[in-house]
Design a protein around this motif. Structure first.
Motif, PDB file in Angstrom:
ATOM      1  N   UNK A  35     -23.933 -54.414  -4.139  1.00  0.00           N
ATOM      2  CA  UNK A  35     -23.088 -54.707  -5.300  1.00  0.00           C
ATOM      3  C   UNK A  35     -23.665 -54.051  -6.553  1.00  0.00           C
ATOM      4  N   UNK A  36     -24.974 -54.139  -6.733  1.00  0.00           N
ATOM      5  CA  UNK A  36     -25.657 -53.534  -7.876  1.00  0.00           C
ATOM      6  C   UNK A  36     -25.450 -52.019  -7.872  1.00  0.00           C
ATOM      7  N   UNK A  37     -25.601 -51.403  -6.711  1.00  0.00           N
ATOM      8  CA  UNK A  37     -25.409 -49.952  -6.593  1.00  0.00           C
ATOM      9  C   UNK A  37     -23.967 -49.559  -6.915  1.00  0.00           C
ATOM     10  N   UNK A  38     -23.020 -50.360  -6.466  1.00  0.00           N
ATOM     11  CA  UNK A  38     -21.610 -50.081  -6.754  1.00  0.00           C
ATOM     12  C   UNK A  38     -21.317 -50.183  -8.248  1.00  0.00           C
ATOM     13  N   UNK A  39     -21.989 -51.108  -8.925  1.00  0.00           N
ATOM     14  CA  UNK A  39     -21.837 -51.189 -10.378  1.00  0.00           C
ATOM     15  C   UNK A  39     -22.281 -49.886 -11.037  1.00  0.00           C
ATOM     16  N   UNK A  40     -23.409 -49.353 -10.569  1.00  0.00           N
ATOM     17  CA  UNK A  40     -23.881 -48.086 -11.121  1.00  0.00           C
ATOM     18  C   UNK A  40     -22.893 -46.967 -10.904  1.00  0.00           C
ATOM     19  N   UNK A  41     -22.340 -46.887  -9.694  1.00  0.00           N
ATOM     20  CA  UNK A  41     -21.339 -45.865  -9.399  1.00  0.00           C
ATOM     21  C   UNK A  41     -20.107 -46.034 -10.281  1.00  0.00           C
ATOM     22  N   UNK A  42     -19.660 -47.283 -10.446  1.00  0.00           N
ATOM     23  CA  UNK A  42     -18.446 -47.523 -11.222  1.00  0.00           C
ATOM     24  C   UNK A  42     -18.640 -47.267 -12.706  1.00  0.00           C
ATOM     25  N   UNK A  43     -19.845 -47.452 -13.210  1.00  0.00           N
ATOM     26  CA  UNK A  43     -20.097 -47.109 -14.608  1.00  0.00           C
ATOM     27  C   UNK A  43     -19.759 -45.647 -14.877  1.00  0.00           C
TER      28      UNK A  43
END
Length: 547
Positions: A35-43
């Motif tokens: 989830x944390x990694x996906x947040x980075x991608x979505x930023x």
């Protein structure tokens, strides 16, 4: 470990030793890290979109990544590691897209995104990833309890919507507005300047976008397989080899039906797959034989009695027992350690296993009706409306949602049984298994129990409610309609957000309220939507009928 995203969470607070679902602490940490990694991608992806650039590969990564973290999907640390490392690569791709798009749109170098998830890099090994994930749990979402609660509701709503959007993608349906919102909303959860009402607004928008998501999924199913029609489903067995399909994905079922045609293998549905029997494009396969078993939580005691191969195509898997694990398969995003996983669309291994096993004798059983989606119900809307006007139908109840093993769910069986003979029950999702084998009779030829379909077919239930409101020239809230909902996981969360977005009030929810809803957020829902917990059946029934 701390996980509170499902209804069965330990002590109504959160699982902190091992998940009630069977999730181990290492998998919980890996899911938090994903989830944390996906947040980075979505930023980066959200900023790229602001500059007019997008990438379907990033969009699909978001859907699959979020869906992977839904309850009862992926329990395999090795597969989780692959997803995390794939997301890290996609984050770098999103960063390059953002920088290129900003340069093209603004004629200047893109400002760096200094937020921590955007700067994250994965550890070198699995143990290192677990350690990284342990630092990114629930309590890191926000220090303020109410804002954290709203953020969690939004994230779980996004997870649920990702599941529906992934199903839609598999049947060839996408919508740019869905991807734009999902990237933007997930990126927003990293913004410490946003307040409670900002996230409340995003939650309501999540419900709105999910309505569109369920709409395109419905369109995809109808275009491929035709609109569902009322259909009797056999609960007994046909003589022959057998494969059991559990989950939600209709296209996977179709491919399996194609590959088993003429091979003497009968295909049975389980759980949320039972509505498949109502689609003309699927029921044409004569070896789609019937439905075996009930809801997901009973699989361990039921699957031992299935003498064939078993395959899960989406969430709802439980820890498999040794007495059927050797004939169990997973497909798509669902996975369990040491269970054979099918990549792609070749089901020859499942077919071969079914041919090795004895299969069923001929043993016909009870038949139950499915297929009362909005096309079918609205096709007889004039009869329904006349029955209401003449007093033959006094009230409608939507009794449905997720089933589960936690105590308190017998409430839904009792409520259905006690609903007066001049009322009609709409039901959907696996919560129907609490009462769908009971005999409710009919009202002037209209069955009193109308099975609308899967959880994603909440879209059909909404269409039915809106059409009735239009026919009676009133709002949905003014209809003689009560929503008695059960929830378990994150798809139920996003459906609730959709209902709230539509302004639907007076919902009764159970068997317990979400642990991630803070007292102040709960008060907001009560004050604005009159949402409340289920209580005593007789009292709740009386309240619904006198409202």
């Amino acid at each position: 470990m701390l996980c509170n995203q499902c209804e069965q969470t330990a002590n109504g607070v959160g699982c902190n030793i091992s998940g009630v679902c069977g999730k181990k602490p290492d998998v919980a940490a890996l899911q938090d890290l994903l989830l944390y990694a996906l947040k980075g991608m979505s930023l980066y992806a959200a900023k790229a979109r602001e500059c007019g650039a997008s990438d379907p590969e990033l969009d699909l990564m978001l859907l699959e990544g979020l869906f992977t973290t839904v309850t009862n999907v992926d329990f395999d640390p090795a597969r989780m590691e692959k997803e995390i490392r794939r997301t890290a690569l996609m984050k770098e791709k999103a960063k390059a897209l953002y920088e290129s798009a900003f340069q093209k749109a603004k004629g200047a170098q893109a400002p760096p995104i200094a937020v921590a998830p955007a700067q994250w890099t994965p550890a070198a090994d699995l143990a290192g990833l677990v350690a990284q994930g342990e630092a990114q749990g629930i309590n890191t979402q926000h220090v303020n309890e109410d804002i954290r609660s709203a953020v969690e509701i939004l994230i779980y709503g996004l997870k649920g919507m990702a599941a529906y959007a992934d199903h839609a993608h598999i049947v060839g349906k996408t919508d740019e507005t869905i991807f734009e919102f999902m990237h933007r909303a997930l990126a927003a959860t990293t913004d410490p300047t946003l307040g409670l009402m900002d996230f409340v607004g995003l939650c309501m928008e999540c419900g709105k976008v999910n309505m569109r998501t369920m709409e395109i999924l419905n369109e995809g199913h109808v275009e491929l397989y035709g609109a569902p029609v009322p259909t009797p489903v056999q609960l007994g067995t046909k003589a022959g080899k057998a494969i059991l399909v559990s989950g939600h994905d209709l296209r996977m079922l179709e491919e399996l039906l194609k590959q088993t045609e003429g091979k003497g293998i009968n295909i049975y549905t389980h759980g949320e797959m039972i509505p498949a029997h109502a689609y003309p494009g699927l029921k044409k396969y004569h070896h789609l034989a019937g439905n075996f078993g009930g809801a997901w939580q009973d699989q361990a005691k039921e699957f031992v009695n299935f003498p064939g191969a078993i395959i899960f195509n989406t969430n709802c898997i439980q820890r498999p027992a040794d007495n059927y694990k050797d004939r169990l398969f997973t497909w798509g995003l669902v996975a369990w350690p040491d269970v054979k996983h099918i990549d792609g669309w070749d089901f020859s291994a499942v077919i071969a296993k079914a041919q090795e096993l004895p299969g069923f004798p001929e043993n016909p059983g009870q038949e139950i009706l499915v297929g009362f989606g909005h096309h079918a119900v609205l096709g007889v809307a004039d009869k329904v409306i006349d029955a209401v006007k003449q007093g033959a139908i006094r009230h409608f109840f939507l009794i449905g949602g997720c089933d589960g093993a936690k105590s308190g769910r017998n409430y839904y069986t009792e409520f259905a049984e006690k609903a007066p003979a001049d009322t009609v029950i709409l039901t959907l999702a696996c919560g129907k298994y609490r009462f769908n084998k009971l005999e409710f009779g009919d009202i002037g030829g209209i069955p009193r129990l109308l099975d609308v379909g899967q959880c994603n077919d909440a879209y059909s239930a909404i269409r039915i409610a809106v059409a009735l409101a239009e026919a009676f020239n009133c709002s949905v809230n003014d209809l003689p309609l009560s929503l008695i909902l059960s929830w378990y996981e994150q798809k139920a969360v996003v459906i609730l957000l959709t209902l709230l977005h539509l302004g639907i009030k007076n919902i009764k929810l159970g068997p317990s309220l979400p642990a991630f809803i803070s007292p102040n957020v709960l008060n907001f829902l009560v004050e604005n939507f009159n949402i409340g917990p289920i209580g005593n059946v007789d009292e709740d029934l009386k309240q619904c009928l006198t409202r």
